[in-house]
Design a protein around this motif. Structure first.
Motif, PDB file in Angstrom:
ATOM      1  N   ASN A   1     -70.422 -15.910  29.532  1.00 51.14           N
ATOM      2  CA  ASN A   1     -71.561 -16.172  30.408  1.00 51.14           C
ATOM      3  C   ASN A   1     -71.086 -16.975  31.621  1.00 51.14           C
TER       4      ASN A   1
ATOM      5  N   PHE B   1     -77.146 -21.140  28.160  1.00 50.24           N
ATOM      6  CA  PHE B   1     -78.259 -20.221  27.967  1.00 50.24           C
ATOM      7  C   PHE B   1     -79.386 -20.600  28.909  1.00 50.24           C
TER       8      PHE B   1
ATOM      9  N   MET C   1     -70.148 -17.844  24.314  1.00 52.71           N
ATOM     10  CA  MET C   1     -70.621 -18.484  25.518  1.00 52.71           C
ATOM     11  C   MET C   1     -69.599 -18.378  26.656  1.00 52.71           C
TER      12      MET C   1
END
Length: 43
Positions: free
Chosen positions: A4, A9, A1
């Motif tokens: 990102n 998400f 993660m």
């Protein structure tokens, strides 16, 4: 993660909103790629 930029998400409704935009509101848009990935492809 950690890779990102949005640090989360995407939610299904966010993907659906992008698809609905292309299907109904983007009437003068042709040949566009719309990455809905939270900025991941911009790294």
């Amino acid at each position: 993660m950690a890779d990102n930029p949005m640090a989360r998400f995407g939610r299904p409704e966010e993907i659906a909103r992008a698809a609905a935009f292309l299907a109904f509101d983007a009437t003068f848009t042709t040949g566009v790629e719309l990455p809905v990935d939270g900025g991941l492809t911009q790294l």
